[in-house]
Scaffold this active site. Structure first.
Site, PDB file in Angstrom:
ATOM      1  N   GLN A   1      -9.074  12.535  -3.748  1.00 27.47           N
ATOM      2  CA  GLN A   1      -8.200  13.197  -4.673  1.00 27.47           C
ATOM      3  C   GLN A   1      -8.523  14.650  -4.825  1.00 27.47           C
ATOM      4  O   GLN A   1      -9.769  15.027  -4.439  1.00 27.47           O
ATOM      5  CB  GLN A   1      -8.297  12.514  -5.929  1.00 27.47           C
ATOM      6  CG  GLN A   1      -7.718  11.019  -5.902  1.00 27.47           C
ATOM      7  CD  GLN A   1      -7.988  10.336  -7.359  1.00 27.47           C
ATOM      8  OE1 GLN A   1      -7.247  10.877  -8.108  1.00 27.47           O
ATOM      9  NE2 GLN A   1      -8.694   9.475  -7.416  1.00 27.47           N
TER      10      GLN A   1
ATOM     11  N   CYS B   1       0.974  -1.340   0.002  1.00 23.80           N
ATOM     12  CA  CYS B   1      -0.073  -0.124  -0.085  1.00 23.80           C
ATOM     13  C   CYS B   1       0.945   1.327   0.065  1.00 23.80           C
ATOM     14  O   CYS B   1       1.539   1.348   0.992  1.00 23.80           O
ATOM     15  CB  CYS B   1      -1.035   0.043   1.244  1.00 23.80           C
ATOM     16  SG  CYS B   1      -1.754   1.594   1.458  1.00 23.80           S
TER      17      CYS B   1
ATOM     18  N   HIS C   1      -4.932   1.828   7.764  1.00 21.74           N
ATOM     19  CA  HIS C   1      -5.213   1.042   6.308  1.00 21.74           C
ATOM     20  C   HIS C   1      -6.757   0.542   6.276  1.00 21.74           C
ATOM     21  O   HIS C   1      -7.343   0.815   5.246  1.00 21.74           O
ATOM     22  CB  HIS C   1      -4.165  -0.029   6.259  1.00 21.74           C
ATOM     23  CG  HIS C   1      -4.299  -0.699   4.486  1.00 21.74           C
ATOM     24  ND1 HIS C   1      -3.910  -0.123   3.637  1.00 21.74           N
ATOM     25  CD2 HIS C   1      -4.961  -1.736   4.417  1.00 21.74           C
ATOM     26  CE1 HIS C   1      -4.106  -0.705   2.583  1.00 21.74           C
ATOM     27  NE2 HIS C   1      -4.894  -1.659   2.946  1.00 21.74           N
TER      28      HIS C   1
ATOM     29  N   ASN D   1     -13.335   8.744  -4.805  1.00 18.57           N
ATOM     30  CA  ASN D   1     -13.997   7.537  -5.519  1.00 18.57           C
ATOM     31  C   ASN D   1     -13.947   6.428  -4.426  1.00 18.57           C
ATOM     32  O   ASN D   1     -12.755   6.351  -4.051  1.00 18.57           O
ATOM     33  CB  ASN D   1     -13.364   7.014  -6.734  1.00 18.57           C
ATOM     34  CG  ASN D   1     -13.586   8.098  -7.621  1.00 18.57           C
ATOM     35  OD1 ASN D   1     -14.653   8.697  -7.994  1.00 18.57           O
ATOM     36  ND2 ASN D   1     -12.614   8.200  -8.489  1.00 18.57           N
TER      37      ASN D   1
ATOM     38  N   HIS E   1      -6.745   1.810   1.037  1.00 16.74           N
ATOM     39  CA  HIS E   1      -6.378   2.831   2.019  1.00 16.74           C
ATOM     40  C   HIS E   1      -7.329   4.094   1.709  1.00 16.74           C
ATOM     41  O   HIS E   1      -7.665   4.541   0.664  1.00 16.74           O
ATOM     42  CB  HIS E   1      -4.965   3.212   2.046  1.00 16.74           C
ATOM     43  CG  HIS E   1      -4.484   3.712   3.133  1.00 16.74           C
ATOM     44  ND1 HIS E   1      -3.517   3.208   4.012  1.00 16.74           N
ATOM     45  CD2 HIS E   1      -4.660   5.017   3.804  1.00 16.74           C
ATOM     46  CE1 HIS E   1      -3.161   3.972   4.973  1.00 16.74           C
ATOM     47  NE2 HIS E   1      -3.932   5.170   4.920  1.00 16.74           N
TER      48      HIS E   1
ATOM     49  N   HIS F   1      -8.729   7.464   1.071  1.00 18.95           N
ATOM     50  CA  HIS F   1      -8.313   8.201   0.483  1.00 18.95           C
ATOM     51  C   HIS F   1      -8.904   9.062  -0.667  1.00 18.95           C
ATOM     52  O   HIS F   1     -10.008   8.332  -1.030  1.00 18.95           O
ATOM     53  CB  HIS F   1      -6.895   8.317  -0.322  1.00 18.95           C
ATOM     54  CG  HIS F   1      -6.956   7.211  -1.570  1.00 18.95           C
ATOM     55  ND1 HIS F   1      -7.283   5.886  -1.392  1.00 18.95           N
ATOM     56  CD2 HIS F   1      -7.165   7.793  -2.708  1.00 18.95           C
ATOM     57  CE1 HIS F   1      -7.430   5.339  -2.810  1.00 18.95           C
ATOM     58  NE2 HIS F   1      -7.382   6.627  -3.553  1.00 18.95           N
TER      59      HIS F   1
ATOM     60  N   CYS G   1       0.348   3.534   3.217  1.00 14.17           N
ATOM     61  CA  CYS G   1       0.776   3.395   4.636  1.00 14.17           C
ATOM     62  C   CYS G   1       1.907   3.923   5.064  1.00 14.17           C
ATOM     63  O   CYS G   1       2.521   4.341   4.211  1.00 14.17           O
ATOM     64  CB  CYS G   1       0.749   1.980   4.732  1.00 14.17           C
ATOM     65  SG  CYS G   1      -0.971   1.009   5.215  1.00 14.17           S
TER      66      CYS G   1
HETATM   67 ZN    ZN Z   1      -2.472   1.484   3.691  1.00  9.56          ZN
END
Ligand code: ZN
Ligand code: ZN
Ligand code: FE
Length: 317
Positions: free
Chosen positions: A144, A30, A89, A129, A140, A142, A33
């Protein structure tokens, strides 16, 4: 890479020829992370990172394709960033504490301010998304952002209609809609002191809720500290309702609609969040198929009042 003008629909298309060749990440690795690549091991809650495969870049090369006055072309100049919501995560935005979500909002605000102040950035588009079904390959948590060298076409439409409404009535179209939804009640999902969430009268997606600040705010930068906490709280509430609806981590597209950053005044625009979740029922996907895609006409297979009731009655815990 370049942006190409569609002279028929009058909108820009980002052509990023090399992005199609993005490598697949090794299994189990990942990049968001703590301790991997440019991510510090400790000392952070939220992070913004440059997108490794940007569709827009500050140093965009001149287009290497023939163009003219009809087939217009420009460098794909802009910024693409990743916003990492937490070092954890195995979580999602819904699982994070209100304080952690507030930190995400603070980061959104500062990225909006900083990127928006660049002369070539006309619009800062913040989004998430979520879910494999939307095509997300990294679990993970997140989001954008794309800092565009133009005002995107849907924002242009919202600006045109709200400007016209403002000229005709002297009031904000969005403020008026909020008042109407509060009065009608049937499409309200939840609200707090400073924010309201509803499925609009004219909803496009079965669970396509909108979240608005109750006071007139053009962008994140206009929110007070208290309002930002309220924003974090309502976001968490809505996301938990989503997850509880079908007892699954609910996939969605989430976008922030703010005023442009081209230096012009937009007193008639009102900041809001829009969700486009792909589900219409448990295990049933809403496809934006021929009618939606080819004619721009939405068919809503239920009523917004029905879907709002479902969400209103789903507990946010
Ligand atoms: Zn991660
Ligand atoms: Zn307003
Ligand atoms: Fe909008």
């Amino acid at each position: 890479m370049e942006i190409r003008w569609d002279p028929i629909l009058a909108q820009w298309i980002i052509v990023a020829g090399k992005r199609g060749k993005r490598p697949l990440l090794p299994e189990g690795y990942c990049p968001f992370c703590p301790g991997s690549e440019e991510v510090p091991e400790k000392g952070w809650t939220v992070l913004s990172l440059p997108n490794k495969f940007p569709a827009l870049r500050p140093d965009a090369p001149p287009p290497d394709i023939k163009y003219d006055r009809l087939y217009r072309c420009k460098p794909a100049k802009g910024v693409c960033e990743v916003i990492v919501y937490t070092p954890q995560h195995n979580a999602s935005l819904a699982d994070l504490s209100v304080e952690n979500i507030k930190a995400v909002i603070d980061l959104w605000t500062s990225r909006f301010e900083e990127l928006g102040s660049l002369d070539y950035v006309k619009y800062v588009f913040i989004f998430e998304n979520k879910g494999r079904i939307i095509g997300v390959t990294l679990d993970h948590p997140h989001g954008q952002l794309y800092a565009f060298p133009f005002i995107p076409t849907l924002i242009r439409r919202e600006l045109a209609s709200s400007k016209q409404y403002w000229r005709r009535t002297g009031t904000c179209l969005f403020c008026t809609i909020i008042q109407k939804e509060q009065k009608d009640e049937v499409r309200v999902v939840c609200e707090n002191e400073d924010f309201i969430c509803f499925l609009p009268f004219f909803a496009h997606w079965p669970y396509g809720v909108h979240i608005y600040p109750k006071r007139h705010r053009e962008a994140l930068t206009d929110l007070t500290e208290t309002e930002k906490v309220s924003f974090a709280a309502i976001l968490k509430k809505v996301l938990l309702k989503f997850d509880n609806l079908f007892n699954m981590s609910f996939p969605y597209m989430m976008v922030l609609h703010q005023r442009p950053t081209d230096g012009k005044p937009y007193p008639y625009y009102h900041f809001h969040v829009e969700f486009y979740p792909p589900y219409r029922e448990k295990n049933k996907i809403k496809y934006f198929a021929s009618v939606e895609t080819g004619s721009g006409t939405v068919t809503f297979d239920y009523t917004p009042e029905m879907k709002a009731k479902e969400l209103r009655e789903t507990p946010p815990v």
